[in-house]
Design a protein around this motif. Structure first.
Motif, short mmCIF file in Angstrom:
data_model
loop_
_atom_site.label_atom_id
_atom_site.label_comp_id
_atom_site.label_asym_id
_atom_site.label_seq_id
_atom_site.Cartn_x
_atom_site.Cartn_y
_atom_site.Cartn_z
N ARG A 78 12.64 -2.54 -0.57
CA ARG A 78 12.35 -3.95 -0.86
C ARG A 78 10.92 -4.29 -0.49
O ARG A 78 10.22 -5.01 -1.21
N PHE A 79 10.47 -3.79 0.65
CA PHE A 79 9.10 -4.03 1.09
C PHE A 79 8.11 -3.47 0.08
O PHE A 79 7.16 -4.13 -0.30
N LEU A 80 8.33 -2.23 -0.35
CA LEU A 80 7.42 -1.60 -1.30
C LEU A 80 7.37 -2.36 -2.62
O LEU A 80 6.32 -2.41 -3.26
N GLU A 81 8.47 -2.98 -3.01
CA GLU A 81 8.48 -3.78 -4.23
C GLU A 81 7.65 -5.05 -4.06
O GLU A 81 7.06 -5.54 -5.02
N LYS A 82 7.58 -5.57 -2.84
CA LYS A 82 6.90 -6.84 -2.60
C LYS A 82 5.40 -6.73 -2.36
O LYS A 82 4.69 -7.71 -2.49
N ILE A 83 4.91 -5.56 -1.99
CA ILE A 83 3.51 -5.49 -1.58
C ILE A 83 2.53 -5.33 -2.73
O ILE A 83 1.34 -5.52 -2.54
N GLY A 84 2.99 -4.97 -3.89
CA GLY A 84 2.09 -4.85 -5.03
C GLY A 84 1.59 -3.43 -5.26
O GLY A 84 1.60 -2.60 -4.36
N PRO A 85 1.15 -3.17 -6.48
CA PRO A 85 0.80 -1.81 -6.88
C PRO A 85 -0.40 -1.21 -6.14
O PRO A 85 -0.42 -0.01 -5.88
N ARG A 86 -1.40 -2.00 -5.80
CA ARG A 86 -2.58 -1.46 -5.10
C ARG A 86 -2.18 -0.90 -3.73
O ARG A 86 -2.65 0.16 -3.34
N PHE A 87 -1.34 -1.63 -3.03
CA PHE A 87 -0.91 -1.18 -1.72
C PHE A 87 0.10 -0.04 -1.83
O PHE A 87 0.06 0.91 -1.07
N LYS A 114 0.54 -5.01 8.18
CA LYS A 114 0.61 -6.42 8.56
C LYS A 114 1.65 -7.16 7.72
O LYS A 114 2.42 -7.97 8.23
N ARG A 115 1.67 -6.87 6.43
CA ARG A 115 2.65 -7.50 5.55
C ARG A 115 4.07 -7.09 5.92
O ARG A 115 4.99 -7.89 5.89
N LEU A 116 4.24 -5.84 6.29
CA LEU A 116 5.55 -5.34 6.72
C LEU A 116 6.00 -6.09 7.97
O LEU A 116 7.16 -6.51 8.06
N GLU A 117 5.09 -6.28 8.92
CA GLU A 117 5.42 -7.02 10.13
C GLU A 117 5.83 -8.45 9.80
O GLU A 117 6.80 -8.97 10.35
N MET A 118 5.10 -9.09 8.90
CA MET A 118 5.43 -10.47 8.51
C MET A 118 6.80 -10.53 7.85
O MET A 118 7.59 -11.43 8.14
N LEU A 119 7.08 -9.60 6.96
CA LEU A 119 8.38 -9.58 6.29
C LEU A 119 9.52 -9.27 7.25
O LEU A 119 10.62 -9.80 7.11
N ALA A 120 9.25 -8.43 8.25
CA ALA A 120 10.28 -8.07 9.21
C ALA A 120 10.65 -9.26 10.09
O ALA A 120 11.80 -9.37 10.53
N HIS A 121 9.69 -10.13 10.33
CA HIS A 121 9.95 -11.29 11.18
C HIS A 121 10.36 -12.54 10.41
O HIS A 121 10.64 -13.56 10.99
N ALA A 122 10.39 -12.42 9.12
CA ALA A 122 10.74 -13.59 8.29
C ALA A 122 12.24 -13.77 8.18
O ALA A 122 13.03 -12.95 8.39
#
Length: 59
Positions: free
Chosen positions: A6-15, A51-59
């Motif tokens: 799910r995280f990989l789907e949310k971060i976008g193709p560049r990341f 950083k995005r993973l950390e934000m999603l984990a705490h959301a």
């Protein structure tokens, strides 16, 4: 594993283009060469992805 997908789907193709090879064991140098970008760019993308993973984990 489902959360990672799910995280990989949310971060976008560049990341995703940097994160997936890194998780598969490629070095930053190898990733940079395959993407045609500088190693600092790969490092930056990985840092922002964390950083995005950390934000999603705490959301």
């Amino acid at each position: 594993m489902f959360r990672l997908k799910r995280f990989l789907e949310k971060i976008g193709p560049r990341f995703r283009a940097a994160v997936i090879p890194f998780l598969e064991g490629q070095s930053i140098t190898e990733i940079a060469a395959s993407l045609g970008i500088k190693t600092k760019a790969v490092d930056g993308r990985l840092r922002l992805a964390r950083k995005r993973l950390e934000m999603l984990a705490h959301a």
